[in-house]
Design a protein around this motif. Structure first.
Motif, mmCIF file in Angstrom:
data_model
loop_
_atom_site.group_PDB
_atom_site.id
_atom_site.type_symbol
_atom_site.label_atom_id
_atom_site.label_comp_id
_atom_site.label_asym_id
_atom_site.label_seq_id
_atom_site.Cartn_x
_atom_site.Cartn_y
_atom_site.Cartn_z
ATOM 1 N N GLY A 158 0.815 -1.206 0.000
ATOM 2 C CA GLY A 158 0.000 0.000 0.000
ATOM 3 C C GLY A 158 0.850 1.258 0.000
ATOM 4 N N LYS A 159 1.207 1.709 1.201
ATOM 5 C CA LYS A 159 1.947 2.962 1.277
ATOM 6 C C LYS A 159 3.464 2.778 1.274
ATOM 7 C CE LYS A 159 -1.553 5.793 1.500
ATOM 8 N NZ LYS A 159 -2.565 4.736 1.126
ATOM 9 N N VAL A 160 3.931 1.517 1.399
ATOM 10 C CA VAL A 160 5.358 1.247 1.247
ATOM 11 C C VAL A 160 5.525 0.294 0.069
ATOM 12 C CG1 VAL A 160 7.459 0.391 2.330
ATOM 13 C CG2 VAL A 160 5.701 1.475 3.719
ATOM 14 N N ARG A 161 6.297 0.762 -0.922
ATOM 15 C CA ARG A 161 6.453 -0.048 -2.129
ATOM 16 C C ARG A 161 7.919 -0.439 -2.303
ATOM 17 N NH1 ARG A 161 2.168 3.625 -5.665
ATOM 18 N NH2 ARG A 161 0.375 2.962 -4.413
ATOM 19 N N PHE A 162 8.138 -1.682 -2.700
ATOM 20 C CA PHE A 162 9.497 -2.188 -2.850
ATOM 21 C C PHE A 162 9.753 -2.499 -4.312
ATOM 22 C CE2 PHE A 162 7.863 -3.200 1.293
ATOM 23 C CZ PHE A 162 8.887 -2.803 2.144
ATOM 24 N N GLY A 198 14.786 -1.293 -3.603
ATOM 25 C CA GLY A 198 14.531 0.118 -3.360
ATOM 26 C C GLY A 198 13.240 0.258 -2.565
ATOM 27 N N VAL A 199 13.245 1.113 -1.551
ATOM 28 C CA VAL A 199 12.049 1.330 -0.729
ATOM 29 C C VAL A 199 11.456 2.680 -1.102
ATOM 30 C CG1 VAL A 199 11.143 1.450 1.611
ATOM 31 C CG2 VAL A 199 13.174 0.049 1.137
ATOM 32 N N VAL A 200 10.195 2.650 -1.552
ATOM 33 C CA VAL A 200 9.546 3.881 -1.988
ATOM 34 C C VAL A 200 8.350 4.173 -1.069
ATOM 35 C CG1 VAL A 200 8.535 5.110 -3.939
ATOM 36 C CG2 VAL A 200 10.177 3.261 -4.353
ATOM 37 N N THR A 201 8.378 5.328 -0.445
ATOM 38 C CA THR A 201 7.266 5.745 0.422
ATOM 39 C C THR A 201 6.644 7.015 -0.161
ATOM 40 O OG1 THR A 201 8.576 7.230 1.789
ATOM 41 C CG2 THR A 201 8.569 4.905 2.420
#
Length: 431
Positions: A30-34, A46-49
């Motif tokens: 949801g709000k944290v995408r890898f 990569g961690v995308v918030t």
RNA sequence: UCCCCGGUAGCUCAGUUGGCAGAGCAGCCGGCUGUUAACCGGCGGGCCGGAGGUUCGAGUCCUCCCCGGGGAGCCA
């Protein structure tokens, strides 16, 4: 900002870096995408918030597998990250977005499908480390020979003379003359050896054998060496030193790749501990018979016999002094027993088969003519080869190492076809 | 070349004694603030390798062919 490779990320903890590569998988909560990105040297998450800009946050959800991209972010160590390091992403820029799904999924596939897509399969998780290990094997062979003063040289691929009979040769039309693809550079290397003293070459050779096993390729790479004034015993020592050097070098330089393949590096190191086992053909026959494999003196070794030897020793084993009639005309007879020749095959452990064949060569014109006669071979095409014994002939020895079999052994592969980028097998000429 | 196994959705496979073609993954839509081949809900997707035969009826049984895989021989 300049590009950093994934394998170097541990040196950049706390810094913002640019990774350029391909998206191989993504996950979202949801709000944290890898986004999992590979760049040829490794894999990083990569961690995308939502702290990233909205376009980047959106790309992290929508980019399909094998999109190419640039990714900027801060490196940090985190035990939750595969590999221990990850990138806190500030920005992602797509370089190319595929318009159709990537054919190779992350789930299992059949061999036929994978080989049909070899050009894409090679990007996947296990194939990359294998090809990196292959690189190290070839590099180590060159390093070894260079350190010992061998001169790298080349042999022709298109030849007019068969080395070991014509049944297994690919023939072609050379402006009206019959010609063949080389199945070994050995005869030419003997000539070069008399010019340069110690020589080696690495290159492709071709066998038109209808072999259909996990140990055979139609086109494979050989590393061949030839040394003047080297006798049979010296030849074995040289081979043993080479194989040990290659294995130790790969274990040292490609530890991470071996781990990714779940290959036990400690076991490999044990296997090449000196000295290798050495037995004669006669001893080998008795030993194989003792293990219940049906074989008679005078037979060549089948797969079952090789496996029996492999199991018996658990490390590489030289089988020396085969009967003359099992081996080609250029191998020198043992002066103490002319029924056998001064040759050896090196059998790899764990059932990976024969990885080296070598011998001391016939060094007089008279013997060579006799042995050509014994094998019913015509003398004429070997005129230039006979010349080598007319002027300054010396005792000399050499061998050929099968690169893919060594790669398969070191990487622990179930089949040799994965040990080369594009395998030529009995049924595959494409891609 | 010989022996064995297989060919069903994009991929991996299931399909009972011959009786309406199925699942997981991938794709698309939606949900989820730390995922680990993520997970949860929904949707679309088929010349059952080809040709003949047996049968009221064949993915299923028979014959031939094509393709792939495993092994043997030969070799590195």
């Amino acid at each position: 900002m300049s590009q950093v490779y994934v394998e170097d990320l541990p040196q950049h903890v706390g810094n913002e870096v640019l990774i350029q590569g391909w998206l191989w998988n993504k996950r979202s909560s949801g709000k944290v995408r890898f986004v999992l990105v590979r760049d040829g040297t490794g894999w990083v998450q990569g961690v995308v918030t939502p702290d990233a800009d909205s376009a980047t946050f959106e790309l992290a959800e929508s980019l399909p597998q094998e999109s190419s991209l640039r990714m900027w972010g801060t490196v940090r160590a985190d035990p939750r990250a595969p590999g221990g390091h990850e990138l806190l992403v500030r920005k992602i820029e797509a370089v190319h977005i595929p318009q159709q799904p990537f054919p190779i999924g992350l789930k299992e596939h059949g061999v036929g499908f994978l080989m049909d897509h070899r050009h894409l399969w090679m990007r996947m998780r296990k194939q990359v480390p294998i090809l990196r290990i292959r690189d190290s094997v070839l590099w180590a062979i060159r390093e070894f020979f260079h350190q010992r003063g061998f001169v790298a040289t080349e042999v022709p691929i298109i030849v007019g003379t068969a080395v070991e009979g014509t049944t297994t040769l690919f023939s072609l039309d050379y402006f009206g003359q019959p010609a063949y693809l080389s199945q070994s550079g050995q005869l030419y290397l003997e000539a070069t050896c008399a010019a340069l003293g110690k020589v080696y070459w690495i290159g492709p050779v071709f066998r038109a054998e209808k072999s259909k096993t996990r140990k055979h390729l139609i086109e494979f790479w050989m590393a061949e060496a030839e040394q003047a004034f080297l006798d049979h015993q010296g030849n074995l020592q040289l081979q043993e030193d080479l194989v040990r050097y290659v294995v130790e070098s790969v274990v040292r330089c490609r530890a991470r790749e071996l781990e990714e393949l779940e290959r036990d590096a400690t076991k490999l190191r044990e296997e090449v501990r000196p000295p290798f086992a050495r037995i004669t053909y006669d001893e080998a026959i008795r030993l194989i018979q003792g293990r219940g494999v049906p074989i008679h003196h005078g037979d060549d070794f089948g797969a079952e016999a090789e496996d029996a030897l492999s199991q018996e020793f658990g490390r590489p084993v030289f089988v020396e002094r085969f009967p003359r009639k099992l081996k080609p005309f250029y191998m020198k007879k043992d002066p103490t027993n002319p029924q056998v020749v001064l040759c050896a095959d090196l059998i790899a452990p764990e059932g990976y088969g024969e990885i080296i064949g070598g011998s001391q060569r016939v060094d007089t014109e008279q013997e060579l003519l006799e042995q050509l006669g014994e094998d019913n071979l015509p003398v004429e095409p070997y005129g230039w080869y006979l010349d080598l014994r007319k002027w300054g002939s010396v005792p000399h020895s050499g061998f050929g190492l099968g690169v893919e079999r060594v790669v398969a052994w070191i990487a622990g592969l179930p089949h040799i076809r994965e040990a080369i980028p594009f395998a030529r097998t009995l049924t595959r000429l494409y891609p």
